[in-house]
Write a protein that holds these residues in place. Structure first.
Motif, PDB file in Angstrom:
ATOM      1  N   GLU A  16      45.440  62.857  38.995  1.00 56.23           N
ATOM      2  CA  GLU A  16      46.853  62.527  38.842  1.00 56.23           C
ATOM      3  C   GLU A  16      47.549  63.287  37.715  1.00 56.23           C
ATOM      4  O   GLU A  16      48.721  63.628  37.835  1.00 56.23           O
ATOM      5  CB  GLU A  16      47.027  61.019  38.591  1.00 56.23           C
ATOM      6  N   TYR A  17      46.859  63.527  36.609  1.00 52.80           N
ATOM      7  CA  TYR A  17      47.495  64.124  35.440  1.00 52.80           C
ATOM      8  C   TYR A  17      48.149  65.470  35.722  1.00 52.80           C
ATOM      9  O   TYR A  17      49.319  65.671  35.353  1.00 52.80           O
ATOM     10  CB  TYR A  17      46.495  64.244  34.284  1.00 52.80           C
ATOM     11  N   LEU A  20      51.433  64.995  37.802  1.00 50.29           N
ATOM     12  CA  LEU A  20      52.511  64.368  37.050  1.00 50.29           C
ATOM     13  C   LEU A  20      53.045  65.296  35.962  1.00 50.29           C
ATOM     14  O   LEU A  20      54.245  65.327  35.698  1.00 50.29           O
ATOM     15  CB  LEU A  20      52.022  63.047  36.433  1.00 50.29           C
ATOM     16  N   ARG A  21      52.171  66.038  35.335  1.00 53.47           N
ATOM     17  CA  ARG A  21      52.586  66.970  34.280  1.00 53.47           C
ATOM     18  C   ARG A  21      53.431  68.110  34.852  1.00 53.47           C
ATOM     19  O   ARG A  21      54.446  68.480  34.271  1.00 53.47           O
ATOM     20  CB  ARG A  21      51.333  67.515  33.588  1.00 53.47           C
ATOM     21  N   GLN A  25      57.017  64.354  35.120  1.00 55.06           N
ATOM     22  CA  GLN A  25      57.234  62.917  35.262  1.00 55.06           C
ATOM     23  C   GLN A  25      56.509  62.213  34.119  1.00 55.06           C
ATOM     24  O   GLN A  25      55.485  61.571  34.297  1.00 55.06           O
ATOM     25  CB  GLN A  25      56.733  62.435  36.614  1.00 55.06           C
ATOM     26  N   LYS A  27      57.461  59.673  32.157  1.00 58.09           N
ATOM     27  CA  LYS A  27      57.475  58.208  32.161  1.00 58.09           C
ATOM     28  C   LYS A  27      56.395  57.666  33.094  1.00 58.09           C
ATOM     29  O   LYS A  27      55.696  56.711  32.756  1.00 58.09           O
ATOM     30  CB  LYS A  27      58.842  57.678  32.580  1.00 58.09           C
ATOM     31  N   GLU A  28      56.270  58.277  34.257  1.00 60.31           N
ATOM     32  CA  GLU A  28      55.236  57.860  35.199  1.00 60.31           C
ATOM     33  C   GLU A  28      53.844  58.138  34.639  1.00 60.31           C
ATOM     34  O   GLU A  28      52.912  57.360  34.848  1.00 60.31           O
ATOM     35  CB  GLU A  28      55.415  58.574  36.537  1.00 60.31           C
ATOM     36  N   LEU A  29      53.719  59.235  33.919  1.00 59.00           N
ATOM     37  CA  LEU A  29      52.442  59.557  33.278  1.00 59.00           C
ATOM     38  C   LEU A  29      52.083  58.517  32.229  1.00 59.00           C
ATOM     39  O   LEU A  29      50.928  58.101  32.121  1.00 59.00           O
ATOM     40  CB  LEU A  29      52.510  60.951  32.649  1.00 59.00           C
ATOM     41  N   TRP A  30      53.077  58.071  31.480  1.00 60.45           N
ATOM     42  CA  TRP A  30      52.861  57.038  30.469  1.00 60.45           C
ATOM     43  C   TRP A  30      52.442  55.717  31.131  1.00 60.45           C
ATOM     44  O   TRP A  30      51.495  55.064  30.686  1.00 60.45           O
ATOM     45  CB  TRP A  30      54.132  56.856  29.645  1.00 60.45           C
ATOM     46  N   VAL A  31      53.127  55.329  32.187  1.00 58.10           N
ATOM     47  CA  VAL A  31      52.785  54.088  32.895  1.00 58.10           C
ATOM     48  C   VAL A  31      51.384  54.198  33.498  1.00 58.10           C
ATOM     49  O   VAL A  31      50.598  53.245  33.423  1.00 58.10           O
ATOM     50  CB  VAL A  31      53.834  53.769  33.979  1.00 58.10           C
ATOM     51  N   PHE A  32      51.050  55.348  34.052  1.00 58.21           N
ATOM     52  CA  PHE A  32      49.729  55.572  34.613  1.00 58.21           C
ATOM     53  C   PHE A  32      48.650  55.431  33.542  1.00 58.21           C
ATOM     54  O   PHE A  32      47.635  54.770  33.758  1.00 58.21           O
ATOM     55  CB  PHE A  32      49.671  56.960  35.261  1.00 58.21           C
ATOM     56  N   THR A  35      48.373  51.700  32.372  1.00 59.06           N
ATOM     57  CA  THR A  35      47.758  50.878  33.417  1.00 59.06           C
ATOM     58  C   THR A  35      46.269  51.177  33.561  1.00 59.06           C
ATOM     59  O   THR A  35      45.455  50.260  33.695  1.00 59.06           O
ATOM     60  CB  THR A  35      48.472  51.110  34.763  1.00 59.06           C
TER      61      THR A  35
END
Length: 75
Positions: A16-17, A20-21, A25, A27-32, A35
């Protein structure tokens, strides 16, 4: 058993990283990341037999006084 959790987490990050990078994204990376870290901590705690509270116990504790009040009105 603990190594399996770390391997799955590492696999999820490696999958995923980069996407997203590249898409910027953040914010989505932070949430990922948060979580995934939360899930990893819960997995470790479960593996080490720490008492993990049930979310339903919190809901029961919060709504029990209201339930008693409503039942006292009808009785």
């Amino acid at each position: 058993m603990l190594w399996i959790a770390f391997l799955v987490a590492a696999g999820a990050v490696s999958y995923e990283y980069p996407k997203l990078r590249r898409a910027k994204q953040f914010k989505e990376l932070w949430v990922f990341a948060v979580t995934l870290a939360f899930g990893l901590v819960l997995s470790i705690a479960e593996n080490q037999h720490f008492p993990i509270p049930n979310p339903l116990d919190l809901i029961t504790t919060l709504y029990k006084p209201m339930s008693r009040a409503i039942l006292s009105i009808f009785n």
